[in-house]
Motif scaffolding. Structure first.
Motif, short mmCIF file in Angstrom:
data_model
loop_
_atom_site.label_atom_id
_atom_site.label_comp_id
_atom_site.label_asym_id
_atom_site.label_seq_id
_atom_site.Cartn_x
_atom_site.Cartn_y
_atom_site.Cartn_z
N HIS A 1 -5.69 -3.51 2.02
CA HIS A 1 -5.67 -2.94 0.67
C HIS A 1 -5.77 -4.04 -0.39
O HIS A 1 -4.97 -4.11 -1.32
CB HIS A 1 -4.40 -2.11 0.48
N LEU A 2 -6.79 -4.89 -0.22
CA LEU A 2 -6.99 -5.96 -1.18
C LEU A 2 -8.38 -5.86 -1.80
O LEU A 2 -9.26 -5.16 -1.30
CB LEU A 2 -6.78 -7.32 -0.52
N GLU A 3 -8.56 -6.59 -2.88
CA GLU A 3 -9.82 -6.57 -3.63
C GLU A 3 -10.47 -7.95 -3.59
O GLU A 3 -9.80 -8.95 -3.83
CB GLU A 3 -9.55 -6.17 -5.09
N VAL B 1 -13.59 -4.49 6.20
CA VAL B 1 -12.43 -4.32 7.09
C VAL B 1 -11.15 -4.82 6.44
O VAL B 1 -10.12 -4.14 6.45
CB VAL B 1 -12.68 -5.03 8.43
N LEU B 2 -11.18 -6.04 5.89
CA LEU B 2 -9.98 -6.59 5.28
C LEU B 2 -9.55 -5.79 4.06
O LEU B 2 -8.35 -5.57 3.84
CB LEU B 2 -10.19 -8.06 4.89
N ALA B 3 -10.52 -5.36 3.28
CA ALA B 3 -10.20 -4.55 2.10
C ALA B 3 -9.53 -3.24 2.51
O ALA B 3 -8.59 -2.77 1.87
CB ALA B 3 -11.46 -4.28 1.29
N ASP B 4 -10.00 -2.66 3.61
CA ASP B 4 -9.47 -1.39 4.07
C ASP B 4 -8.10 -1.55 4.71
O ASP B 4 -7.16 -0.81 4.39
CB ASP B 4 -10.45 -0.76 5.07
N PHE C 1 0.81 -1.22 0.00
CA PHE C 1 0.00 0.00 0.00
C PHE C 1 0.84 1.27 0.00
O PHE C 1 0.35 2.34 -0.38
CB PHE C 1 -0.98 0.01 1.18
N ASP C 2 2.10 1.19 0.41
CA ASP C 2 2.95 2.39 0.40
C ASP C 2 3.72 2.56 -0.91
O ASP C 2 4.33 3.61 -1.12
CB ASP C 2 3.96 2.33 1.56
N ALA C 3 3.71 1.53 -1.75
CA ALA C 3 4.44 1.63 -3.02
C ALA C 3 3.62 2.44 -4.03
O ALA C 3 2.41 2.25 -4.15
CB ALA C 3 4.72 0.24 -3.58
N PRO C 4 4.25 3.35 -4.76
CA PRO C 4 3.50 4.18 -5.71
C PRO C 4 2.98 3.40 -6.91
O PRO C 4 1.99 3.77 -7.52
CB PRO C 4 4.51 5.24 -6.15
#
Length: 318
Positions: free
Chosen positions: A256-258, A250-253, A185-188
């Motif tokens: 950072h998954l779909e 919750v898990l998606a947030d 999630f921190d990678a651009p």
């Protein structure tokens, strides 16, 4: 002790079963955790991961009403839990070692504690930011990036310690790192993420465990990209069966998954979390069967210390 990579090579292509657990909240009894995962020992996990949790700063009211900020570690005890796991279940423990909340000297001490216990596997992670901060910030004298932590562990394997006055001792850690099929999630962007992943491999990491995913195609694409980048180490898929409808959000947030559209549609039809839990088991069974057919080295389950749904899945695929 046996290294994770050795377990994989000794399996000769057979997919292994492993789990990850979290330490109990401070003050609770470890036996509840151990009893909770005991049913999973039927499936002979060669190793069990134990998470590490950074300290958090909390505000308390002191004398005279003054607010004091103190560090509190909510889930301590990773090293002790590893020792207890090995003693009770005769499995190898894989403790997480994190950057967040630790200085380099504290990290070296933890690694020596593990070395003394005969623990030769570690999963090296940056760790989460402080909840109050929102962004990751290293402790003064600590590591900012997981690549720096990989270097410290690899240096210890070579007998290179932080201080010259410390007697050199060679450790022999097998180093695992995290991989993100849907991008950290921190990678651009994905290219940057793979650059950092490849760097950790080049610095001495021996295998990868992925973040959880619910769409196997994301894992397959991740593996293909890794191989194209020259990353040849084992890539272990991390799995977590859906257990409540709330986890769709919750898990998606948090991670950072779909979620696949088909899984979401089926979940929306469920009237209770019991139905969702059964759906999660069924979905995960199909995931596992496809992953085993693909030839994954290990199916690694994030259990959170709960075993009933993972046991149902394991009975169908092992």
């Amino acid at each position: 002790m046996t290294k994770v990579t050795e377990f994989i090579s000794q399996a000769q292509g057979k997919t292994l079963f492993s789990i990850e657990i979290i330490p109990p909240v401070k003050g609770q009894n470890i036996n509840e955790l151990l009893n909770g995962i005991e049913p999973l020992m039927e499936f002979k996990p060669p190793f069990v991961d134990v998470t590490y949790h950074r300290e958090e700063l909390i505000d308390i009211k002191g004398q005279g009403g003054l607010i004091q900020r103190i560090p509190v570690r909510k889930r301590p005890g990773t090293v002790g839990i590893c020792a207890r796991l090995m003693e009770r279940f005769r499995v190898d423990a894989v403790p997480h070692v994190i950057c967040g909340g630790f200085t380099k000297d504290e990290t070296e001490d933890v690694l020596f504690d593990l070395h003394y216990l005969g623990i030769d596997n570690v999963l090296v992670l940056r760790g989460d930011p402080e909840k109050s901060a929102g962004v990751f910030k290293a402790k003064l004298g600590g590591h900012t990036y997981a690549s720096e932590l990989v270097t410290q562990v690899d240096n210890m394997n070579k007998g290179i310690l932080l201080h010259a006055e410390t007697e050199a001792a060679h450790t022999d850690f097998c180093i695992g790192i995290a991989g993100y099929p849907e991008k950290h999630f921190d990678a651009p962007d994905l290219d940057t993420d793979f650059t950092h992943l490849k760097r950790k491999i080049d610095l001495g990491a021996n295998y990868i465990v992925t973040q959880m995913f619910f769409d196997n195609q994301k894992y397959f694409r991740f593996v293909d990209r890794c191989r194209a980048e020259g990353i040849t180490v084992p890539i272990i898929p991390g799995l977590k069966p859906l257990a409540t409808k709330r986890q769709l959000t919750v898990l998606a947030d948090i991670f950072h998954l779909e979620f696949p559209a088909e899984l979401v549609r089926e979940a929306e039809k469920c009237a209770t979390d019991k139905e969702i839990r059964q759906l999660g088991v069924e979905w995960s069974i199909q995931q596992c069967k496809e992953l085993i057919a693909y030839g994954v080295p290990v199916l690694h389950f994030y259990t959170m210390g709960k075993s009933d749904n993972v046991a149902k899945i394991a009975k169908e695929v092992f």
